[in-house]
Design a protein around this motif. Structure first.
Motif, PDB file in Angstrom:
ATOM      1  N   UNK A 152      36.162  47.162  38.384  1.00 37.12           N
ATOM      2  CA  UNK A 152      36.248  47.574  36.988  1.00 37.12           C
ATOM      3  C   UNK A 152      35.809  46.505  36.012  1.00 37.12           C
ATOM      4  N   UNK A 153      35.641  45.287  36.469  1.00 35.08           N
ATOM      5  CA  UNK A 153      35.165  44.204  35.608  1.00 35.08           C
ATOM      6  C   UNK A 153      33.694  43.945  35.915  1.00 35.08           C
ATOM      7  N   UNK A 154      32.876  43.847  34.884  1.00 34.30           N
ATOM      8  CA  UNK A 154      31.427  43.695  35.090  1.00 34.30           C
ATOM      9  C   UNK A 154      31.017  42.272  35.473  1.00 34.30           C
ATOM     10  N   UNK A 155      31.904  41.308  35.303  1.00 34.64           N
ATOM     11  CA  UNK A 155      31.554  39.909  35.567  1.00 34.64           C
ATOM     12  C   UNK A 155      32.098  39.409  36.900  1.00 34.64           C
ATOM     13  N   UNK A 156      32.491  40.314  37.799  1.00 35.98           N
ATOM     14  CA  UNK A 156      33.085  39.937  39.081  1.00 35.98           C
ATOM     15  C   UNK A 156      32.058  40.089  40.201  1.00 35.98           C
ATOM     16  N   UNK A 157      31.933  39.028  40.985  1.00 41.51           N
ATOM     17  CA  UNK A 157      31.015  38.982  42.118  1.00 41.51           C
ATOM     18  C   UNK A 157      31.778  38.459  43.327  1.00 41.51           C
ATOM     19  N   UNK A 158      31.209  38.655  44.490  1.00 40.52           N
ATOM     20  CA  UNK A 158      31.729  37.981  45.674  1.00 40.52           C
ATOM     21  C   UNK A 158      30.729  36.896  46.055  1.00 40.52           C
ATOM     22  N   UNK A 159      31.185  35.952  46.850  1.00 42.36           N
ATOM     23  CA  UNK A 159      30.259  34.940  47.375  1.00 42.36           C
ATOM     24  C   UNK A 159      29.134  35.638  48.130  1.00 42.36           C
ATOM     25  N   UNK A 160      29.463  36.737  48.819  1.00 41.46           N
ATOM     26  CA  UNK A 160      28.442  37.486  49.562  1.00 41.46           C
ATOM     27  C   UNK A 160      27.345  37.989  48.618  1.00 41.46           C
ATOM     28  N   UNK A 161      27.723  38.426  47.409  1.00 41.27           N
ATOM     29  CA  UNK A 161      26.727  38.890  46.436  1.00 41.27           C
ATOM     30  C   UNK A 161      25.732  37.788  46.083  1.00 41.27           C
ATOM     31  N   UNK A 212      40.082  36.763  33.767  1.00 40.69           N
ATOM     32  CA  UNK A 212      38.861  37.472  34.148  1.00 40.69           C
ATOM     33  C   UNK A 212      38.020  37.766  32.909  1.00 40.69           C
ATOM     34  N   UNK A 213      38.655  38.266  31.870  1.00 39.95           N
ATOM     35  CA  UNK A 213      37.945  38.624  30.646  1.00 39.95           C
ATOM     36  C   UNK A 213      37.314  37.411  29.963  1.00 39.95           C
ATOM     37  N   UNK A 214      37.931  36.236  30.095  1.00 35.74           N
ATOM     38  CA  UNK A 214      37.423  35.031  29.438  1.00 35.74           C
ATOM     39  C   UNK A 214      36.396  34.271  30.273  1.00 35.74           C
ATOM     40  N   UNK A 215      36.170  34.701  31.505  1.00 31.49           N
ATOM     41  CA  UNK A 215      35.235  34.004  32.380  1.00 31.49           C
ATOM     42  C   UNK A 215      33.816  34.543  32.211  1.00 31.49           C
ATOM     43  N   UNK A 216      32.872  33.663  32.350  1.00 33.15           N
ATOM     44  CA  UNK A 216      31.464  34.046  32.366  1.00 33.15           C
ATOM     45  C   UNK A 216      31.146  34.761  33.674  1.00 33.15           C
ATOM     46  N   UNK A 217      31.648  34.183  34.782  1.00 34.05           N
ATOM     47  CA  UNK A 217      31.471  34.785  36.107  1.00 34.05           C
ATOM     48  C   UNK A 217      32.729  34.551  36.916  1.00 34.05           C
ATOM     49  N   UNK A 218      33.198  35.596  37.572  1.00 37.67           N
ATOM     50  CA  UNK A 218      34.350  35.520  38.467  1.00 37.67           C
ATOM     51  C   UNK A 218      33.781  35.673  39.879  1.00 37.67           C
ATOM     52  N   UNK A 219      34.038  34.680  40.716  1.00 38.67           N
ATOM     53  CA  UNK A 219      33.468  34.660  42.061  1.00 38.67           C
ATOM     54  C   UNK A 219      34.606  34.720  43.083  1.00 38.67           C
ATOM     55  N   UNK A 220      34.660  35.828  43.817  1.00 40.55           N
ATOM     56  CA  UNK A 220      35.678  36.023  44.857  1.00 40.55           C
ATOM     57  C   UNK A 220      35.148  35.508  46.189  1.00 40.55           C
ATOM     58  N   UNK A 221      36.048  35.042  47.028  1.00 36.40           N
ATOM     59  CA  UNK A 221      35.657  34.507  48.328  1.00 36.40           C
ATOM     60  C   UNK A 221      35.179  35.596  49.295  1.00 36.40           C
ATOM     61  N   UNK A 222      35.652  36.836  49.100  1.00 36.94           N
ATOM     62  CA  UNK A 222      35.280  37.941  49.996  1.00 36.94           C
ATOM     63  C   UNK A 222      34.980  39.203  49.195  1.00 36.94           C
ATOM     64  N   UNK A 223      34.279  40.123  49.835  1.00 33.20           N
ATOM     65  CA  UNK A 223      34.044  41.432  49.226  1.00 33.20           C
ATOM     66  C   UNK A 223      35.351  42.182  49.005  1.00 33.20           C
ATOM     67  N   UNK A 224      36.307  42.029  49.929  1.00 34.67           N
ATOM     68  CA  UNK A 224      37.594  42.716  49.799  1.00 34.67           C
ATOM     69  C   UNK A 224      38.326  42.274  48.531  1.00 34.67           C
ATOM     70  N   UNK A 225      38.291  40.986  48.219  1.00 34.49           N
ATOM     71  CA  UNK A 225      38.915  40.503  46.989  1.00 34.49           C
ATOM     72  C   UNK A 225      38.187  41.049  45.764  1.00 34.49           C
ATOM     73  N   UNK A 226      36.878  41.109  45.837  1.00 33.61           N
ATOM     74  CA  UNK A 226      36.090  41.677  44.738  1.00 33.61           C
ATOM     75  C   UNK A 226      36.510  43.125  44.496  1.00 33.61           C
ATOM     76  N   UNK A 227      36.701  43.887  45.554  1.00 29.19           N
ATOM     77  CA  UNK A 227      37.113  45.292  45.425  1.00 29.19           C
ATOM     78  C   UNK A 227      38.454  45.426  44.710  1.00 29.19           C
ATOM     79  N   UNK A 228      39.356  44.470  44.924  1.00 27.04           N
ATOM     80  CA  UNK A 228      40.650  44.500  44.236  1.00 27.04           C
ATOM     81  C   UNK A 228      40.495  44.349  42.724  1.00 27.04           C
ATOM     82  N   UNK A 229      39.406  43.732  42.303  1.00 25.18           N
ATOM     83  CA  UNK A 229      39.153  43.502  40.879  1.00 25.18           C
ATOM     84  C   UNK A 229      38.133  44.478  40.322  1.00 25.18           C
TER      85      UNK A 229
END
Length: 146
Positions: A98-107, A79-96
């Protein structure tokens, strides 16, 4: 220019995220976008050994190479080494959280990517079609120069 990695996240890293990884890799190659890498991992991928056969069949049917894919368990360093982390769902995004580079596909695209696991080939085709739209939106958001 520094390479920018997009890390796709799903549950087991056998269906959705490997498809997204492979589709983005094909699109950045097709569009000749430089300095962008694509990878994927699963939140609960400890026992994953390979891409799901229906995901593999769907990608093969569309001429998408997935030979560089291997399932991986998500960890903080990825996660820290990625430019953007893209989760398939909002629920998965919520599990992560605290990281500023995490998005969901919905976002990015306005919808989640439902898990096709345990379903037939037609559901994997629907997943592929949703991911095509999502990948286009991801490229537009993160890799199109203003």
């Amino acid at each position: 220019m520094k390479r920018r990695k997009v890390l796709f996240i799903c549950t087991g890293n056998t269906c959705r995220s490997p498809m997204a990884e492979s589709i983005l890799r094909a699109e950045i190659k097709r569009r000749k976008i430089k300095f962008v890498d694509s990878a994927s991992a699963g939140i609960f991928a400890e026992n994953s050994l390979e891409i799901h056969p229906n995901s593999a069949a769907c990608l093969t049917c569309h001429g998408i190479d997935f030979s560089k894919f291997h399932p991986r368990q998500l960890n903080h360093k990825m996660i820290e080494n990625a430019y953007a982390v893209i989760c398939m769902t909002d629920a998965q995004k919520e599990l992560l959280n605290g990281f500023s580079n995490v998005y969901s596909i919905r976002d990015v695209a306005g919808f989640d990517i439902p898990d096709p696991f345990g379903r037939g080939a037609e559901e994997y085709q629907k997943t592929y079609e949703l991911l095509l739209v999502a990948v286009d939106k991801i490229i537009e958001k993160f890799f199109t120069e203003a």
